[in-house]
Design a protein around this motif. Sequence first.
Motif, PDB file in Angstrom:
ATOM      1  N   UNK A   1      31.876  -2.206 -72.977  1.00  0.00           N
ATOM      2  CA  UNK A   1      32.760  -1.934 -71.851  1.00  0.00           C
ATOM      3  C   UNK A   1      33.323  -0.531 -71.887  1.00  0.00           C
ATOM      4  N   UNK A   2      33.728  -0.091 -73.076  1.00  0.00           N
ATOM      5  CA  UNK A   2      34.259   1.267 -73.227  1.00  0.00           C
ATOM      6  C   UNK A   2      33.182   2.302 -72.925  1.00  0.00           C
ATOM      7  N   UNK A   3      31.975   2.047 -73.390  1.00  0.00           N
ATOM      8  CA  UNK A   3      30.883   2.991 -73.165  1.00  0.00           C
ATOM      9  C   UNK A   3      30.506   3.065 -71.687  1.00  0.00           C
ATOM     10  N   UNK A   4      30.517   1.931 -71.002  1.00  0.00           N
ATOM     11  CA  UNK A   4      30.218   1.929 -69.566  1.00  0.00           C
ATOM     12  C   UNK A   4      31.249   2.766 -68.811  1.00  0.00           C
ATOM     13  N   UNK A   5      32.511   2.578 -69.157  1.00  0.00           N
ATOM     14  CA  UNK A   5      33.567   3.363 -68.508  1.00  0.00           C
ATOM     15  C   UNK A   5      33.364   4.857 -68.746  1.00  0.00           C
ATOM     16  N   UNK A   6      32.997   5.230 -69.958  1.00  0.00           N
ATOM     17  CA  UNK A   6      32.798   6.637 -70.295  1.00  0.00           C
ATOM     18  C   UNK A   6      31.585   7.215 -69.582  1.00  0.00           C
ATOM     19  N   UNK A   7      30.513   6.436 -69.483  1.00  0.00           N
ATOM     20  CA  UNK A   7      29.322   6.909 -68.772  1.00  0.00           C
ATOM     21  C   UNK A   7      29.643   7.126 -67.299  1.00  0.00           C
ATOM     22  N   UNK A   8      30.425   6.221 -66.715  1.00  0.00           N
ATOM     23  CA  UNK A   8      30.867   6.408 -65.337  1.00  0.00           C
ATOM     24  C   UNK A   8      31.682   7.685 -65.181  1.00  0.00           C
ATOM     25  N   UNK A   9      32.517   7.973 -66.163  1.00  0.00           N
ATOM     26  CA  UNK A   9      33.300   9.220 -66.129  1.00  0.00           C
ATOM     27  C   UNK A   9      32.382  10.436 -66.231  1.00  0.00           C
ATOM     28  N   UNK A  10      31.305  10.304 -66.993  1.00  0.00           N
ATOM     29  CA  UNK A  10      30.325  11.402 -67.063  1.00  0.00           C
ATOM     30  C   UNK A  10      29.762  11.679 -65.671  1.00  0.00           C
ATOM     31  N   UNK A  11      29.384  10.620 -64.970  1.00  0.00           N
ATOM     32  CA  UNK A  11      28.803  10.782 -63.635  1.00  0.00           C
ATOM     33  C   UNK A  11      29.783  11.470 -62.688  1.00  0.00           C
ATOM     34  N   UNK A  12      31.044  11.028 -62.725  1.00  0.00           N
ATOM     35  CA  UNK A  12      32.051  11.632 -61.843  1.00  0.00           C
ATOM     36  C   UNK A  12      32.276  13.098 -62.202  1.00  0.00           C
ATOM     37  N   UNK A  13      32.354  13.381 -63.478  1.00  0.00           N
ATOM     38  CA  UNK A  13      32.592  14.761 -63.919  1.00  0.00           C
ATOM     39  C   UNK A  13      31.426  15.670 -63.544  1.00  0.00           C
ATOM     40  N   UNK A  14      30.205  15.145 -63.668  1.00  0.00           N
ATOM     41  CA  UNK A  14      29.026  15.930 -63.305  1.00  0.00           C
ATOM     42  C   UNK A  14      29.079  16.333 -61.840  1.00  0.00           C
ATOM     43  N   UNK A  15      29.351  15.374 -60.969  1.00  0.00           N
ATOM     44  CA  UNK A  15      29.315  15.660 -59.542  1.00  0.00           C
ATOM     45  C   UNK A  15      30.481  16.557 -59.123  1.00  0.00           C
ATOM     46  N   UNK A  16      31.601  16.428 -59.820  1.00  0.00           N
ATOM     47  CA  UNK A  16      32.769  17.261 -59.495  1.00  0.00           C
ATOM     48  C   UNK A  16      32.602  18.701 -59.971  1.00  0.00           C
ATOM     49  N   UNK A  17      31.667  18.928 -60.871  1.00  0.00           N
ATOM     50  CA  UNK A  17      31.441  20.274 -61.396  1.00  0.00           C
ATOM     51  C   UNK A  17      30.104  20.878 -60.964  1.00  0.00           C
ATOM     52  N   UNK A  18      29.360  20.171 -60.129  1.00  0.00           N
ATOM     53  CA  UNK A  18      28.020  20.633 -59.730  1.00  0.00           C
ATOM     54  C   UNK A  18      28.099  21.697 -58.635  1.00  0.00           C
ATOM     55  N   UNK A  19      27.055  22.498 -58.554  1.00  0.00           N
ATOM     56  CA  UNK A  19      26.963  23.529 -57.513  1.00  0.00           C
ATOM     57  C   UNK A  19      26.385  22.949 -56.226  1.00  0.00           C
ATOM     58  N   UNK A  20      25.557  21.935 -56.370  1.00  0.00           N
ATOM     59  CA  UNK A  20      24.966  21.307 -55.192  1.00  0.00           C
ATOM     60  C   UNK A  20      24.559  19.874 -55.532  1.00  0.00           C
ATOM     61  N   UNK A  21      24.204  19.116 -54.517  1.00  0.00           N
ATOM     62  CA  UNK A  21      23.890  17.704 -54.705  1.00  0.00           C
ATOM     63  C   UNK A  21      22.641  17.481 -55.553  1.00  0.00           C
ATOM     64  N   UNK A  22      21.656  18.347 -55.385  1.00  0.00           N
ATOM     65  CA  UNK A  22      20.416  18.190 -56.142  1.00  0.00           C
ATOM     66  C   UNK A  22      20.666  18.334 -57.637  1.00  0.00           C
ATOM     67  N   UNK A  23      21.440  19.347 -57.982  1.00  0.00           N
ATOM     68  CA  UNK A  23      21.775  19.554 -59.396  1.00  0.00           C
ATOM     69  C   UNK A  23      22.538  18.356 -59.950  1.00  0.00           C
ATOM     70  N   UNK A  24      23.483  17.847 -59.176  1.00  0.00           N
ATOM     71  CA  UNK A  24      24.278  16.702 -59.614  1.00  0.00           C
ATOM     72  C   UNK A  24      23.388  15.483 -59.825  1.00  0.00           C
ATOM     73  N   UNK A  25      22.493  15.235 -58.872  1.00  0.00           N
ATOM     74  CA  UNK A  25      21.613  14.070 -58.991  1.00  0.00           C
ATOM     75  C   UNK A  25      20.734  14.165 -60.227  1.00  0.00           C
ATOM     76  N   UNK A  26      20.137  15.312 -60.467  1.00  0.00           N
ATOM     77  CA  UNK A  26      19.229  15.465 -61.603  1.00  0.00           C
ATOM     78  C   UNK A  26      19.947  15.268 -62.932  1.00  0.00           C
ATOM     79  N   UNK A  27      21.180  15.751 -63.020  1.00  0.00           N
ATOM     80  CA  UNK A  27      21.939  15.567 -64.258  1.00  0.00           C
ATOM     81  C   UNK A  27      22.352  14.104 -64.446  1.00  0.00           C
TER      82      UNK A  27
END
Length: 315
Positions: A28-54
């Motif tokens: 459960x803790x790991x799932x929450x952290x992975x979700x935070x990774x996804x949010x952080x990636x998209x909030x720091x991306x230059x464009x949608x394609x880069x965010x999706x690939x990461x």
Amino acid sequence: MNSIRELLPLEQRDSFDHIMHERVLGAGSHIRMIGDFFKSIVLNAKNSREAYEKIAAVGGFFAETRGKSSYAVLKAIEEMSTGLQPHSSAPLEEFTALVITRVEGYHQHVRQNAEKIVQFAIKESLHFEKILLFDYSSTVDKFIAALPRPIDIYIAESRVINGGYPFLASALNAGHKVHFFPEANLEVFMPQMDAVFIGAETFYLDGTAFNTAGSDVAAVLAKFHHVPYYVLTPLSKLDPRTLEGQYKQEIWRDMKAQLTERWEDKDWAEQISFMTKELVGVRPEFIYRYITEAGIFPPHFIPFFVDNLKMAGVQ
């Protein structure tokens, strides 16, 4: 591993290390952290394609690593990230909103299910004075934190991943009297217990629950001493792939570093195997009850919860 770590924004790299080096435990803790990774990636991306690939790369990495031991992790990654590719050409603001909605919606669903499990567990344990915990589970941790009165909590420390220590903060903060002991002393304390509670990395339709090595020993001793053995788990952790003849891969760990830490003659270690099984199956005949968001039931009832399993996202 390092290449995946570098895909994450700087503020998330310590969390990545915490998962990989098992400083934070529990699916459960790991799932929450992975979700935070996804949010952080998209909030720091230059464009949608880069965010999706990461997101695809990070999600794929954890599906292949952490997902091998926990079907819930694999399922969560799928639910948070599947279907994003068609939106990867959309404006970044739109793609960001989609990812955050997916992640937060999933987390909300998980929190609601965890609350139901905790309430069922509290009702089941109203008259218990002494309970034993084996290996960290975020669901079990929430349960002991929410107990309405202080009791005696016995925590068996698993040497394989030091899975008992993370319980201490919640147990002490809740005012419980805590007994912390090495797993080798399970037989000493088991006869005194009112119940044993574990979480599960995954469980099968036949009622087998998978958890850290030692959980099986605790189950055998509990059965011998007529101590009820409970598995607290959301239904999303059920792995239906056994219906297709697919079973979990065995997960082994090299314990060389931990077991030779105080050795004076390190040369001996080069001649010795330190491999040990990390994840074991607790057979259904040793489990008294499962406690899930759908209620409390014995292992052989699991196949009858098909409708609830579908509601929980298990296909």
